[in-house]
Design an enzyme around this catalytic site. Sequence first.
Site, PDB file in Angstrom:
ATOM      1  CE1 TYR A  66      54.072  46.867  45.234  1.00  0.00           C
ATOM      2  CE2 TYR A  66      53.950  49.231  44.919  1.00  0.00           C
ATOM      3  CZ  TYR A  66      53.354  48.043  45.278  1.00  0.00           C
ATOM      4  OH  TYR A  66      52.031  48.027  45.658  1.00  0.00           O
TER       5      TYR A  66
ATOM      6  CB  SER B 268      50.192  50.697  43.383  1.00  0.00           C
ATOM      7  OG  SER B 268      50.666  51.602  44.365  1.00  0.00           O
TER       8      SER B 268
HETATM    9  P1  NAI Z   1      48.730  41.654  51.580  1.00  0.00           P
HETATM   10  O1  NAI Z   1      50.129  41.180  51.777  1.00  0.00           O
HETATM   11  O2  NAI Z   1      47.891  41.898  52.784  1.00  0.00           O
HETATM   12  O3  NAI Z   1      47.957  40.671  50.602  1.00  0.00           O
HETATM   13  C1  NAI Z   1      48.574  40.168  49.448  1.00  0.00           C
HETATM   14  C2  NAI Z   1      48.340  38.676  49.378  1.00  0.00           C
HETATM   15  O4  NAI Z   1      49.021  38.198  48.199  1.00  0.00           O
HETATM   16  C3  NAI Z   1      48.914  37.916  50.577  1.00  0.00           C
HETATM   17  O5  NAI Z   1      47.917  37.089  51.140  1.00  0.00           O
HETATM   18  C4  NAI Z   1      50.046  37.098  49.983  1.00  0.00           C
HETATM   19  O6  NAI Z   1      50.226  35.862  50.625  1.00  0.00           O
HETATM   20  C5  NAI Z   1      49.604  36.947  48.540  1.00  0.00           C
HETATM   21  N1  NAI Z   1      50.713  36.646  47.636  1.00  0.00           N
HETATM   22  C6  NAI Z   1      51.949  37.199  47.630  1.00  0.00           C
HETATM   23  N2  NAI Z   1      52.721  36.610  46.717  1.00  0.00           N
HETATM   24  C7  NAI Z   1      51.951  35.666  46.115  1.00  0.00           C
HETATM   25  C8  NAI Z   1      52.182  34.715  45.089  1.00  0.00           C
HETATM   26  N3  NAI Z   1      53.382  34.596  44.513  1.00  0.00           N
HETATM   27  N4  NAI Z   1      51.162  33.908  44.703  1.00  0.00           N
HETATM   28  C9  NAI Z   1      49.954  34.008  45.309  1.00  0.00           C
HETATM   29  N5  NAI Z   1      49.682  34.867  46.309  1.00  0.00           N
HETATM   30  C10 NAI Z   1      50.670  35.693  46.701  1.00  0.00           C
HETATM   31  O7  NAI Z   1      48.876  42.983  50.735  1.00  0.00           O
HETATM   32  P2  NAI Z   1      47.803  43.943  50.004  1.00  0.00           P
HETATM   33  O8  NAI Z   1      48.229  45.303  50.341  1.00  0.00           O
HETATM   34  O9  NAI Z   1      46.421  43.542  50.253  1.00  0.00           O
HETATM   35  O10 NAI Z   1      48.202  43.682  48.497  1.00  0.00           O
HETATM   36  C11 NAI Z   1      47.281  43.436  47.456  1.00  0.00           C
HETATM   37  C12 NAI Z   1      47.688  44.235  46.243  1.00  0.00           C
HETATM   38  O11 NAI Z   1      47.500  45.620  46.514  1.00  0.00           O
HETATM   39  C13 NAI Z   1      49.153  44.092  45.832  1.00  0.00           C
HETATM   40  O12 NAI Z   1      49.234  43.945  44.430  1.00  0.00           O
HETATM   41  C14 NAI Z   1      49.772  45.388  46.276  1.00  0.00           C
HETATM   42  O13 NAI Z   1      50.894  45.726  45.502  1.00  0.00           O
HETATM   43  C15 NAI Z   1      48.615  46.342  46.059  1.00  0.00           C
HETATM   44  N6  NAI Z   1      48.690  47.611  46.791  1.00  0.00           N
HETATM   45  C16 NAI Z   1      48.769  47.664  48.157  1.00  0.00           C
HETATM   46  C17 NAI Z   1      48.827  48.863  48.816  1.00  0.00           C
HETATM   47  C18 NAI Z   1      48.918  48.955  50.309  1.00  0.00           C
HETATM   48  O14 NAI Z   1      49.141  50.054  50.855  1.00  0.00           O
HETATM   49  N7  NAI Z   1      48.737  47.891  51.048  1.00  0.00           N
HETATM   50  C19 NAI Z   1      48.810  50.131  48.078  1.00  0.00           C
HETATM   51  C20 NAI Z   1      48.694  49.978  46.651  1.00  0.00           C
HETATM   52  C21 NAI Z   1      48.640  48.760  46.050  1.00  0.00           C
END
Ligand code: NAI
Length: 284
Positions: free
Chosen positions: A153, A140
């Site tokens: 985080y 991130s």
């Molecule tokens: P999201 O919540 O839409 O997708 C993340 C997915 O990971 C979800 O489908 C969730 O069910 C799954 N997940 C969560 N815990 C889990 C586990 N223990 N085992 C397997 N799957 C699990 O969120 P997003 O934003 O797409 O997140 C993806 C990555 O991007 C994360 O690492 C997040 O920290 C990072 N990120 C997101 C940003 C944002 O603004 N959305 C900004 C910077 C980084």
Amino acid sequence: KDFAGRTAFITGGANGIGLGLARALLAEGCKVAIADIREESIAAALKTLDNQHVMGVPLDVASREAFALAADEVEEALGPVSLVFNNAGVNLFQTIDDSSFDDWDWLLGVNLHGVINGVMTFVPRMKARGQGGHVVNTASMASFLCGPQPGIYTTTKFAVRGMSESLRYSLAPHGIGVSVLCPGLVKSHIYASDEIRPDGLKAGAKPVNTEMVGRLEHVHQFGMEPDVIAARVIEAIRANRFYIFSHPEFRDEMRELFDEIIAEFRDYPEDAGFAQRIGFEKGR
Ligand code: NAI
């Protein structure tokens, strides 16, 4: 790098950035496994992707054993994985001094151990096959820039960056590329992380701040489209670039940060000639 026919494993592949990556990799002709803890999201994702080259795998990335089993299942069905996306992540919007050990265990389990498990499971397999590959770890902008929130985080994301950077050097001789993805705000589901907090780690949780979750849901609607991020990731893998910065609005703040750091290297007279005396060349 040629993508067609390769097998990709994406954690957190059922929503947000992971789902965008799945779509982009399928368009490149990959076979794709989306591993996610939300089974209903996997079902919905498979429906929207509507492609015979994608499979869903229910997985909690925090579990080593479950990770290895998921890897076996996917490799049996889709062939050897050579593109690994350690992307699953959860967020907790509170300061460190306001957090419990359960909060630490939850976030470290998913955001850091999840990535460790992905690396420890797939890297030995990729090395043994000798056919190269690529690992993308989703960190991130919070792996560089941080404020008081969200403290845990930020800690996990700094760690993911450090781990990725070290791997970058150790895997290069094996033809395995490493990238660290550092996005800013993305349109995603991450505001709803509380939904999937494990029961065993709920005792130390604060009551869910629904007003804050509502605000975050609103803010995330204005985030960058996951498909745009995914296209930038594909381009970076192709060029074997380590850093993937998707959000240009952070450039000046990053410059300020590095300027501050460089300015703190002061010239003390007693240091003259020190590096030469100890034969120091480079820290990496
Ligand atoms: P999201 O919540 O839409 O997708 C993340 C997915 O990971 C979800 O489908 C969730 O069910 C799954 N997940 C969560 N815990 C889990 C586990 N223990 N085992 C397997 N799957 C699990 O969120 P997003 O934003 O797409 O997140 C993806 C990555 O991007 C994360 O690492 C997040 O920290 C990072 N990120 C997101 C940003 C944002 O603004 N959305 C900004 C910077 C980084």
